[in-house]
Design a protein around this motif. Structure first.
Motif, PDB file in Angstrom:
ATOM      1  N   GLY A 157      88.366 -82.525  68.755  1.00 22.52           N
ATOM      2  CA  GLY A 157      87.358 -82.844  69.759  1.00 22.52           C
ATOM      3  C   GLY A 157      86.113 -81.992  69.714  1.00 22.52           C
ATOM      4  O   GLY A 157      85.256 -82.104  70.596  1.00 22.52           O
ATOM      5  N   ARG A 158      86.002 -81.117  68.727  1.00 27.43           N
ATOM      6  CA  ARG A 158      84.796 -80.306  68.624  1.00 27.43           C
ATOM      7  C   ARG A 158      84.218 -80.451  67.230  1.00 27.43           C
ATOM      8  O   ARG A 158      84.928 -80.712  66.268  1.00 27.43           O
ATOM      9  CB  ARG A 158      85.141 -78.828  68.849  1.00 27.43           C
ATOM     10  CG  ARG A 158      85.519 -78.474  70.257  1.00 27.43           C
ATOM     11  CD  ARG A 158      85.524 -76.969  70.415  1.00 27.43           C
ATOM     12  NE  ARG A 158      85.974 -76.604  71.744  1.00 27.43           N
ATOM     13  CZ  ARG A 158      87.260 -76.501  72.087  1.00 27.43           C
ATOM     14  NH1 ARG A 158      88.207 -76.703  71.189  1.00 27.43           N
ATOM     15  NH2 ARG A 158      87.601 -76.177  73.318  1.00 27.43           N
ATOM     16  N   ILE A 159      82.898 -80.248  67.139  1.00 29.60           N
ATOM     17  CA  ILE A 159      82.283 -80.211  65.813  1.00 29.60           C
ATOM     18  C   ILE A 159      82.494 -78.809  65.247  1.00 29.60           C
ATOM     19  O   ILE A 159      82.038 -77.820  65.825  1.00 29.60           O
ATOM     20  CB  ILE A 159      80.776 -80.518  65.885  1.00 29.60           C
ATOM     21  CG1 ILE A 159      80.554 -81.928  66.458  1.00 29.60           C
ATOM     22  CG2 ILE A 159      80.126 -80.379  64.511  1.00 29.60           C
ATOM     23  CD1 ILE A 159      81.072 -83.045  65.597  1.00 29.60           C
ATOM     24  N   VAL A 160      83.210 -78.734  64.125  1.00 27.86           N
ATOM     25  CA  VAL A 160      83.491 -77.424  63.536  1.00 27.86           C
ATOM     26  C   VAL A 160      82.242 -76.889  62.834  1.00 27.86           C
ATOM     27  O   VAL A 160      81.861 -75.732  62.973  1.00 27.86           O
ATOM     28  CB  VAL A 160      84.642 -77.517  62.515  1.00 27.86           C
ATOM     29  CG1 VAL A 160      84.999 -76.146  61.987  1.00 27.86           C
ATOM     30  CG2 VAL A 160      85.837 -78.178  63.155  1.00 27.86           C
ATOM     31  N   ASP A 161      81.601 -77.816  62.117  1.00 25.69           N
ATOM     32  CA  ASP A 161      80.426 -77.382  61.362  1.00 25.69           C
ATOM     33  C   ASP A 161      79.658 -78.613  60.901  1.00 25.69           C
ATOM     34  O   ASP A 161      80.204 -79.715  60.861  1.00 25.69           O
ATOM     35  CB  ASP A 161      80.858 -76.551  60.144  1.00 25.69           C
ATOM     36  CG  ASP A 161      79.734 -75.616  59.708  1.00 25.69           C
ATOM     37  OD1 ASP A 161      78.609 -75.747  60.264  1.00 25.69           O
ATOM     38  OD2 ASP A 161      79.989 -74.776  58.838  1.00 25.69           O
ATOM     39  N   ILE A 162      78.398 -78.396  60.564  1.00 24.92           N
ATOM     40  CA  ILE A 162      77.607 -79.484  59.999  1.00 24.92           C
ATOM     41  C   ILE A 162      77.064 -78.985  58.668  1.00 24.92           C
ATOM     42  O   ILE A 162      76.449 -77.916  58.600  1.00 24.92           O
ATOM     43  CB  ILE A 162      76.461 -79.885  60.931  1.00 24.92           C
ATOM     44  CG1 ILE A 162      77.047 -80.375  62.261  1.00 24.92           C
ATOM     45  CG2 ILE A 162      75.598 -80.956  60.291  1.00 24.92           C
ATOM     46  CD1 ILE A 162      76.028 -80.800  63.273  1.00 24.92           C
ATOM     47  N   VAL A 163      77.344 -79.719  57.594  1.00 33.32           N
ATOM     48  CA  VAL A 163      76.958 -79.240  56.272  1.00 33.32           C
ATOM     49  C   VAL A 163      76.046 -80.250  55.598  1.00 33.32           C
ATOM     50  O   VAL A 163      75.979 -81.416  55.999  1.00 33.32           O
ATOM     51  CB  VAL A 163      78.194 -78.986  55.378  1.00 33.32           C
ATOM     52  CG1 VAL A 163      79.059 -77.905  55.982  1.00 33.32           C
ATOM     53  CG2 VAL A 163      78.975 -80.271  55.182  1.00 33.32           C
ATOM     54  N   ASP A 164      75.388 -79.802  54.548  1.00 36.76           N
ATOM     55  CA  ASP A 164      74.456 -80.653  53.834  1.00 36.76           C
ATOM     56  C   ASP A 164      75.205 -81.664  52.969  1.00 36.76           C
ATOM     57  O   ASP A 164      76.181 -81.309  52.302  1.00 36.76           O
ATOM     58  CB  ASP A 164      73.553 -79.779  52.949  1.00 36.76           C
ATOM     59  CG  ASP A 164      72.432 -80.589  52.366  1.00 36.76           C
ATOM     60  OD1 ASP A 164      71.347 -80.587  52.962  1.00 36.76           O
ATOM     61  OD2 ASP A 164      72.665 -81.275  51.340  1.00 36.76           O
ATOM     62  N   GLY A 165      74.760 -82.885  53.008  1.00 39.46           N
ATOM     63  CA  GLY A 165      75.469 -83.941  52.306  1.00 39.46           C
ATOM     64  C   GLY A 165      75.428 -83.803  50.798  1.00 39.46           C
ATOM     65  O   GLY A 165      76.377 -84.203  50.125  1.00 39.46           O
ATOM     66  N   ASP A 166      74.364 -83.283  50.247  1.00 37.18           N
ATOM     67  CA  ASP A 166      74.241 -83.228  48.800  1.00 37.18           C
ATOM     68  C   ASP A 166      75.055 -82.102  48.196  1.00 37.18           C
ATOM     69  O   ASP A 166      75.583 -82.231  47.101  1.00 37.18           O
ATOM     70  CB  ASP A 166      72.758 -83.063  48.403  1.00 37.18           C
ATOM     71  CG  ASP A 166      71.960 -84.298  48.795  1.00 37.18           C
ATOM     72  OD1 ASP A 166      72.577 -85.390  48.822  1.00 37.18           O
ATOM     73  OD2 ASP A 166      70.767 -84.168  49.110  1.00 37.18           O
ATOM     74  N   SER A 167      75.142 -80.989  48.965  1.00 35.92           N
ATOM     75  CA  SER A 167      75.790 -79.821  48.370  1.00 35.92           C
ATOM     76  C   SER A 167      77.249 -79.690  48.764  1.00 35.92           C
ATOM     77  O   SER A 167      77.970 -78.880  48.176  1.00 35.92           O
ATOM     78  CB  SER A 167      75.032 -78.548  48.789  1.00 35.92           C
ATOM     79  OG  SER A 167      75.005 -78.479  50.197  1.00 35.92           O
ATOM     80  N   ALA A 168      77.689 -80.466  49.740  1.00 33.35           N
ATOM     81  CA  ALA A 168      79.061 -80.299  50.222  1.00 33.35           C
ATOM     82  C   ALA A 168      80.064 -80.708  49.150  1.00 33.35           C
ATOM     83  O   ALA A 168      79.774 -81.559  48.299  1.00 33.35           O
ATOM     84  CB  ALA A 168      79.274 -81.150  51.467  1.00 33.35           C
ATOM     85  N   THR A 171      75.391 -72.956  56.299  1.00 29.64           N
ATOM     86  CA  THR A 171      75.331 -74.294  56.869  1.00 29.64           C
ATOM     87  C   THR A 171      73.902 -74.607  57.263  1.00 29.64           C
ATOM     88  O   THR A 171      73.083 -73.726  57.509  1.00 29.64           O
ATOM     89  CB  THR A 171      76.217 -74.398  58.123  1.00 29.64           C
ATOM     90  OG1 THR A 171      75.749 -73.461  59.069  1.00 29.64           O
ATOM     91  CG2 THR A 171      77.652 -74.110  57.795  1.00 29.64           C
ATOM     92  N   ARG A 172      73.641 -75.908  57.283  1.00 29.95           N
ATOM     93  CA  ARG A 172      72.287 -76.322  57.561  1.00 29.95           C
ATOM     94  C   ARG A 172      72.202 -77.112  58.863  1.00 29.95           C
ATOM     95  O   ARG A 172      71.183 -77.673  59.197  1.00 29.95           O
ATOM     96  CB  ARG A 172      71.795 -77.189  56.391  1.00 29.95           C
ATOM     97  CG  ARG A 172      70.329 -77.074  56.097  1.00 29.95           C
ATOM     98  CD  ARG A 172      69.908 -78.237  55.228  1.00 29.95           C
ATOM     99  NE  ARG A 172      70.119 -79.516  55.942  1.00 29.95           N
ATOM    100  CZ  ARG A 172      69.536 -80.647  55.585  1.00 29.95           C
ATOM    101  NH1 ARG A 172      68.742 -80.693  54.546  1.00 29.95           N
ATOM    102  NH2 ARG A 172      69.747 -81.759  56.262  1.00 29.95           N
TER     103      ARG A 172
END
Ligand code: ATP
Ligand code: ATP
Ligand code: MG
Ligand code: MG
Lengths: 306, 362, 328, 510
Positions: free
Chosen positions: D476-487, D505-506
């Motif tokens: 139920g929580r956002i752990v992290d948001i990462v870049d789509g190209d580098s993930a 993280t970006r």
């Protein structure tokens, strides 16, 4: 409140609940297996008529009861065949059975016994008197001298609960009513299980009818069920498709009817008092019982692409 | 052509089977089946008056049947049309005798509208709200309200009741005569009420299949989850569908009052609300089918009265026959199944059947 | 006996020839209660059947299934040349008025409903308050007698009514007055079933009354009442039959019955019509002309009681007691 | 190896459809036999005939050399066939254990519940497919339901196993474990028929592959070193682009903003806690996570089907927290729901009605309350053509379409209504590679036109190939948001278990 303290009120509650609880539990079996059954009314009539007719012919109320249930089973088997094998609309079939049964029993009554019905000396089922209850006058007033079928009904409530929720066959019947395709792929025979559910339903409905004709009375009368099969349908839904629920709802109806009779001493319009069971039901439904969800596949014929 | 045959052919064939079986039964008991059916048909359609009576009898069945069909289309089972019919009748009759001296046409409209509103409230809004917000199953609530409605109508004309007219008869005063629906075929019971029923069927059909209201009603009925996702207000449409259903049952009551009875009397066992369930379902909840099914059932009823008269068959036996006919019409698959079985049996005689592996049940 | 005619007699009926009896056709239309109603529909049929046997006439019965059948059924008989059409029940009031106007040559008999001013309609009204009075008086006398088997000392009587309609309430009105006459201190419980076919309910209502002390039950409720008699039998108290002699249902229990001669009325009117003696207007059937009465009491009723009841009967017949048909 | 299963010239005709039209198939003991084919090629139909659920119109099925005629799955089960169905065959009202043992329950007359739970616990431990045997299936996430389906066949100890798209809803980790199970069974000599649209999986696990096209088997070949590209081309019959090209991002304004929302599910459990997230115009935001971590509640909250208990939702600056679902669609939100048959379509309605299911109240499909079916039909027919829905028959009921084609109908409807924000949950679940390609193109086209897309998927490959940014949800929580190209898969896999990575993280915080 002297009305409520009168054991006769509770005696009547139980006595009036019985012919509702039996078909309501019967309907529960049928619908748990996925077949909507509004034919309780008709099957009750069949049970009532043949129970008293065979009591007369065999001179044994127990044999009469057996044959009455048997005839109910036969009619429900035909109903089941059309509903399961022919995937016919179950509500229409139920109405057809009701009309057919009303006509058939009236016709047979007139042609076989004449307009006055079965003779007065036709045997009927015994009542139960428990001498050891004597010391408790209230309980004695409620339970003593009830028809033996009242006691059988209570046993049936318990056994039905056990059967539906604690046996393998019960589990299978319920699964077929929830998702016949899943049950089919698990290797169960959907049609056999549905036949089982509908026929148990028929036997119990017929038993409820027999309670009227040879349980508390001694004769058959045209349309003597008076819509109890439909009330039983409501009790089944009200009871959320469980035996105890159906029994509880039937008790509520029985109580409200008995109370309506008792309150007539107080100079209120009998037509208005007659509304009591129905008003109480709606209030109970809206206030306490809440959502009742039918078995997921209830009423949907299972059609294989075979 | 093929689809028309599929829609009409099977029920017709099924009725034929039922009729043949009924004939065999009748013959076995000692009646002449040809005479039995001849009298059934002539009683229902043989001449202007029987035809008029048949059509007249179909009016409440068509109207109430339309109401039940609408509810079924929304996935709801309105089992209480009978009580909606009576409660609306009480309202219409009261309007009909209470407001005297109105122009007949306006008075008529007034009664119809009030009956529809009352029927809608009784059959729809109360059970609808209970269903939508309390989860109370509509089969119970409509059934219970139905009994209450019938008892209320009885109460109105019991001794000391609020609508009782002075005199020997326990009945209400009659509605103003200038508002009665006029007769179409003289000496028959057919009135312009039949036209109202036909118009109602067309209107219901149009609403169901050509309006956004009907679209949402059917969507909610077929898949309430998808309807919810599409932004439809499921509780609202539950209420509206049951309401619409009650409106039609109420209309049935008012039209019947204005055509036939003209007042409340002690005849509270019309049974229209129950027969209409069968009418709606046999018509597959199709409004035009409801017209045909309504006429069919009315014909059975009027014809069976004549059957008693001409061939002496008791009423109870005609019920047996009616039950059989409904049964076989519902079990229409019997015919294709029997045909397949017959073909298989024929071809089975020609071929040596192969041994089957692992076959346990059918 | 012959009913006393209150209005004019029409003798110009025309078509009926007294010799060609088989061509005299009588149609009977029941109300929705049907022939199994344990009441007037059944009794009317009994009268018709008897007339068929005695006079060799042709009789036909049509049972209506719904109220809208009344008009077509009456029309159908008239249309098919039936000389006399019998409509059973006050519910057919409007239908008879309409059809009798359409077929002025056909004779009509309506049971339990007063239609006047139509030359081809005769109405049979039964003064059942009179026989109700007698069984009420008998019940009251039984209550007062101490030491009667099956009678307690609570002095309570039970009435089970089908519905509050005139054919029912007139019986009960008479019953109340009869009890008042012989046992003014008695309590009369009146409960309604709102049904004429619910035996089980009739039984429960009777049981409720019995539990309140009632030891004589008077059901006026068709099939529902059969259940009440059944309950009385099971509880070992007494019951009073209605409409016909219902002693056969429970010989020891049913002490007597208040009878309503729908069968004899039907029979008589058929005879009148056959013999061109049809009388339009209201014909009253009462104690005096034997149109209503009480059945022979069973052995539970003491001789003295019977004598007193017979006495009261004479007083009603000679007019010294008048009984009202309106309930208290 | 012996021929365990042989299918000879099998045909199955439905009214108007030749679902199978001459199928030949040979499965040997101990081999994993993959079946490939486009949506609607007839794979499931074939399997259902082998399983006794359908009866063939003509042709033969031989099991261990003997001809069999199954009149019901009961017979097939007796002959030792087990099958995981493409669509769940579960009874939601019953418990996990009851679902698994159904048809072969422990106990005599009485059902031995304890023993059933024990046995189910044991096999679920043994095969590392953890589910709580006592829970009601209705309360399980689809991923867990998929496990129950697999446990069902493992419980029965089949001699031939049919797996019809068993991995569609599994996480990579679960897929791994399933493949290990398959490996064990194969080693025991049990033949396995495996259907999947994921070509990597097929290549990894299958020994032999049979390709079906339009109801016919067109080729059977050893897997050898066929590349995914080869397989894709074989089954579609043309060159397929497996990984679509993405244009550089053109980020616009903030479109959807979730500010600290809390959401409870239907049974009043809090499933989303203080969650904030932003989707901008012109981007695809992928939401990755193990199934059941609040994804569906998040989507339902945005759709307005579940109320938020705290926090607010904004669309293009407007607070829509209290806006009714109907008006949210009006404001330009479109959905591709996860459960297409339950939430996406009215199966009894024809395609015309399904295609206007959301816009029936708008011109030109209706005018002042009356529906204009001519306009609706024209529109539906255009979409059916554009999205290659098969069969291309607007009068057909949605329920008569294959699963893949049903999905196409939903996508066609949602994409074509030109939304500002599209929420797509598992948009390519169960689709064949050709169809996936088409749908990915549509999603990217929408993005390039400046729309915002919230892509919820359990398929990491899909998330990775389409997303501009990837938010990972856990409990139920956002752990992290990462870049789509580098993930990377590994990075996401770790985040999905709730462990925050130390990598840069970006993602922005609101
Ligand atoms: N459709 C049915 N109708 C009536 N009884 C049934 C039905 N199906 C199963 N039963 C009963 O349930 C019990 C178990 O059924 P059955 O033996 O057919 O199942 P099974 O899976 O083959 O059993 P087992 O696992 O013992 O081999 C038996 O008592 C059987 O009579
Ligand atoms: N019960 C049915 N009635 C009518 N047509 C059907 C039925 N089941 C399948 N079909 C049709 O048969 C064809 C083959 O369907 P099937 O489900 O076997 O495809 P599939 O290869 O499994 O596709 P997918 O990859 O989408 O699951 C399709 O055109 C489908 O529409
Ligand atoms: Mg498939
Ligand atoms: Mg087994």
């Amino acid at each position: 409140m002297s009305v409520l303290a009168n054991p006769q009120l509770w005696f009547a509650t139980l006595a009036m609940a019985t012919p509702l609880a039996l078909p309501a539990i019967g309907g529960t079996f049928s619908e748990r297996s996925g077949v909507v059954n509004i034919a309780m009314e008709g099957i009750m009539l069949i049970g009532a008529f043949f129970a008293v007719a065979f009591s007369y012919w065999t001179n044994s109320a127990w044999l009469g009861l057996l044959f009455g249930m048997l005839m109910g089973g036969v009619i429900s088997a035909i109903f089941a065949w059309a509903a399961i094998r022919l995937a016919a609309d179950q509500v229409v079939l139920g109405m057809a059975v009701n009309i057919f049964a009303a006509g058939l029993t009236a016709f047979l009554l007139d042609t076989v016994f004449g307009f006055n019905g079965t003779p007065a000396n036709t045997p009927s089922l015994p009542t139960v008197h428990l001498p050891w209850l004597k010391s408790m006058p209230f309980l004695s007033g409620v339970f003593n001298d009830q028809s033996v079928l009242v006691y059988i009904m209570i046993v049936i409530v318990i056994v039905s609960h056990w059967f539906l929720f604690y046996t393998r066959l019960g589990l299978r019947i319920r699964s077929v009513g929830e998702n016949p395709l899943a049950a089919d792929t698990a290797g169960l025979s959907v049609s056999r299980l549905r036949y089982t559910g509908v026929i148990i339903g028929g036997l119990l409905s017929a038993l409820g009818g027999a309670y009227l004709s040879i349980g508390i009375l001694h004769s058959f009368d045209v349309n003597m069920t008076n819509g109890r099969g439909y009330i039983a349908l409501a009790a089944m839904i009200f009871g959320k498709w469980t035996p105890f629920g159906a029994f509880g709802a039937s008790l509520l109806f029985g109580f409200a009817t008995a109370l309506g009779i008792a309150l007539q001493s107080f100079n209120v319009s009998s037509n208005l008092l007659g509304m009591l069971p129905y008003v109480l039901t709606i209030l109970a439904l809206a206030g306490l019982v809440g959502r009742s969800t039918p078995p997921a596949a209830d009423g949907i014929p299972y059609e294989q692409h075979r | 052509m093929k689809s028309v045959w599929r829609a009409i052919g099977t029920p017709v064939l099924a009725s034929l089977i039922a009729i043949i079986i009924g004939g065999i039964i009748a013959a076995a008991i000692g009646y002449n089946p040809l005479q039995v059916y001849g009298s059934l048909i002539s009683g229902a359609f043989g001449g202007a008056i029987p035809l008029g009576n048949t059509l007249a009898g179909s009016v409440p069945l068509i109207l109430a049947g339309l109401g039940i069909a609408v509810a079924f289309r929304a996935g709801l089972f309105n089992i209480g049309a009978e009580g909606q019919y009576w409660i609306a009748t009480v309202a219409a009759v009261w309007i009909g005798y209470h407001f005297k001296g109105m122009p007949g046409f306006l008075h008529l409209i007034f009664m119809l509208v009030v009956a529809m509103v009352v029927g809608g409230l009784w059959g729809g809004i109360i059970p609808g709200l209970l269903k939508a917000y309390r989860g109370a199953h509509e089969v119970i609530t409509t059934m219970m309200l139905s009994y209450i409605g019938i008892l209320f109508a009885q109460y109105c004309i019991e001794p000391g009741g609020p609508m009782l007219e002075k005199g020997y008869q326990p009945q209400s005063p009659a509605v103003a005569q200038n508002a009665w629906l006029g007769s179409i075929i003289p000496n028959s019971q057919l009135t312009w009420g039949f036209a109202i029923a036909i118009v109602a069927a067309v209107v219901v059909w149009w609403i169901l299949f050509h309006t956004t209201f009907g679209f949402q009603l059917r969507a909610v009925g077929s898949n309430q989850f998808a309807a919810r996702y599409a932004g439809m207000n499921v509780p609202l449409y539950t209420v509206l569908a049951l309401g619409f259903s009650g409106v039609l049952a109420g209309l049935a009551g008012a039209v019947q009052m204005l055509s036939q009875d003209h007042r409340l009397t002690q005849s509270f066992s019309s049974g229209y609300g129950y027969t209409a369930i069968v009418v709606a379902l046999l018509a597959r909840n199709n409004p035009f089918g409801v017209i045909l099914a309504g006429i069919f059932f009315s014909a059975l009823s009027t014809g069976s009265q004549n059957m008693q008269l001409v061939s002496g068959i008791p009423q109870s036996l005609t019920d047996v026959l009616t039950g059989l006919i409904i049964f076989f019409v519902a079990a229409e698959r019997l015919i294709p199944m029997a045909l397949t079985w017959y073909r298989r049996r024929k071809s089975g005689r020609l071929q040596v059947s192969l041994p089957e592996g692992g076959r346990t049940d059918g | 006996g012959t009913p006393n005619n209150s209005t004019s007699t029409t003798n110009n009926a025309g078509t009926t020839g007294s010799s060609a009896h088989a061509s005299f056709k009588v149609g009977l239309v029941t109300d929705t209660g049907g022939l199994n109603d344990h009441g007037f529909n059944h009794l009317a049929d009994v009268g018709l059947t008897k007339a068929e046997k005695d006079f060799g006439i042709t009789g036909k019965v049509v049972q209506s299934t719904q109220a809208s059948d009344y008009v077509p059924n009456l029309q159908n008989f008239a249309q098919n040349g039936y000389q006399l059409v019998i409509a059973v029940g006050f519910l057919m009031d409007g239908a008879v008025k309409q059809v009798a106007k359409e077929y002025p040559k056909t004779k009509f008999l309506i049971i339990d409903d007063p239609i006047t001013g139509m030359s081809n309609v005769t109405s049979a009204i039964f003064n059942t308050e009179q026989c109700g009075y007698l069984v009420g008086a008998m019940a009251g006398l039984m209550e007062k007698q101490t030491g009667l088997k099956g009678i307690n000392n609570k002095n309570v009587l039970g009435v089970v009514g089908g519905q509050q309609i005139p054919p029912v309430t007139s019986y009960i009105a008479g019953f109340q007055q009869g009890v008042q006459k012989t046992d003014p201190g008695a309590t009369i419980l009146v409960k309604w079933a709102n049904s004429f076919s619910d035996q089980a309910l009739g039984s429960q209502i009777a049981q409720a009354e019995i539990s309140q002390g009632a030891d004589i039950i008077f059901p006026v409720a068709g099939g529902t009442g059969i259940g009440s008699i059944d309950a009385a039998q099971s509880a070992g108290v007494y019951a009073i039959g209605v409409d016909a002699d219902q002693n056969y249902l429970a010989p020891a229990t049913v002490i007597t019955s208040a009878t309503k001669g729908v069968d004899t009325a039907t029979y008589d009117v058929i005879k009148q019509a056959m013999n061109n003696k049809f009388q339009s207007g209201i014909q009253y059937f009462n104690l005096k002309n034997g149109g209503v009465g009480i059945a022979t009491p069973n052995s539970a009723v003491p001789k003295s009681v019977i004598t007193q009841v017979n006495n009261l009967e004479q007083q009603i017949i000679n007019g010294s007691i008048t009984v009202s048909a309106t309930m208290k | 190896m012996t021929h365990f299963l042989e299918v000879i010239d099998l045909k199955k005709h439905f009214p108007g459809v030749k679902a199978n039209d001459g199928v030949n198939l040979t499965v040997k003991s101990g081999e994993v036999h993959a079946i490939l084919g486009e949506n609607g090629a007839g794979k499931s139909t074939l399997m259902n005939m082998i399983y006794g659920l359908y009866q063939p119109t003509s042709g033969q099925i031989l099991l261990e050399g003997k001809q069999v005629e199954f009149s019901s799955p009961r017979d097939a089960i007796r002959s030792g066939i087990g099958m995981v169905h493409q669509h769940f065959m579960l009874i939601p009202a019953l418990s996990v254990a009851e679902n698994i043992v159904l048809g072969d329950e422990p106990g005599g007359i009485q059902y031995n519940r304890k023993e059933a739970v024990r046995r189910v616990q044991q096999i679920s431990d043994q095969y590392k497919l953890q589910v709580d045997p006592t829970r009601r299936v209705a309360d399980l996430s689809v991923g867990l339901q998929q496990r129950v389906e697999i446990l069902k066949v493992l419980y029965r100890r089949a001699k031939l196993l049919i797996l019809d798209e068993p991995t569609a809803l599994l996480t990579p980790q679960e897929t791994r474990e399933l493949f290990e199970i398959v490996g064990h069974l194969k080693a025991e000599g049990i033949p396995i028929v495996f259907i999947s649209h994921k070509l990597d999986e097929v290549r990894e696990i299958a020994d032999v592959v049979t390709v079906m096209r339009a109801g016919k088997t067109v080729e059977t070949l050893p897997i050898g070193d066929a590349t995914p590209q080869d397989l894709a081309n074989l089954m579609v019959g043309r060159d397929v682009v497996l990984r679509v090209q993405k244009n550089p991002i053109q980020l616009g304004n903030k479109l959807l903003e979730l500010r600290g929302i809390h959401v409870r599910d239907a049974s009043r459990h809090e499933r989303i806690r203080d969650l904030s997230l932003t989707v901008s115009e012109g981007e695809i935001l992928g939401l990755a996570g193990i199934d059941g971590n609040g994804q569906s509640e998040l989507v339902e909250a945005v759709a307005g089907l579940l109320p938020t208990t705290a926090g607010s939702i904004h669309l293009a600056g407007q607070d829509i927290t209290r806006v009714r679902p109907f008006d949210r669609t009006e404001l330009g939100i479109a959905y591709v729901p996860q459960d297409r048959q339950r939430d996406g379509l009215v199966l009894d309605f024809d395609l015309v009605e399904n295609i206007i299911l959301r816009d029936f109240h708008k011109s030109p499909y209706s005018k002042s309350g009356a529906i204009n079916y001519r306009a609706a039909r024209a529109y539906a027919e255009r979409l059916i053509r554009e999205f290659d829905v098969r069969p291309a028959d607007a009068d057909r009921k949605a329920g008569e379409l294959s699963g893949g084609n049903q999905q196409k109908v939903i996508l066609a409807r949602e994409v074509s209504r030109d939304p500002r924000l599209l929420i797509a949950v598992q948009p390519t679940r169960g689709l064949d590679v050709g169809a996936i390609e088409g749908i990915h193109r549509q999603l990217l086209r929408l993005r390039d036109n400046g729309k915002g897309i919230l892509l919820v998927s359990l398929e990491l490959d899909e998330i990775l190939s389409l997303s501009d940014r990837i938010a990972v949800i856990h409990d139920g929580r956002i752990v992290d948001i990462v870049d789509g190209d580098s993930a990377t898969r590994e990075q996401l896999g770790l985040l999905m278990t709730g462990v925050k990575s130390t990598a840069e993280t970006r993602g922005e915080r609101v």
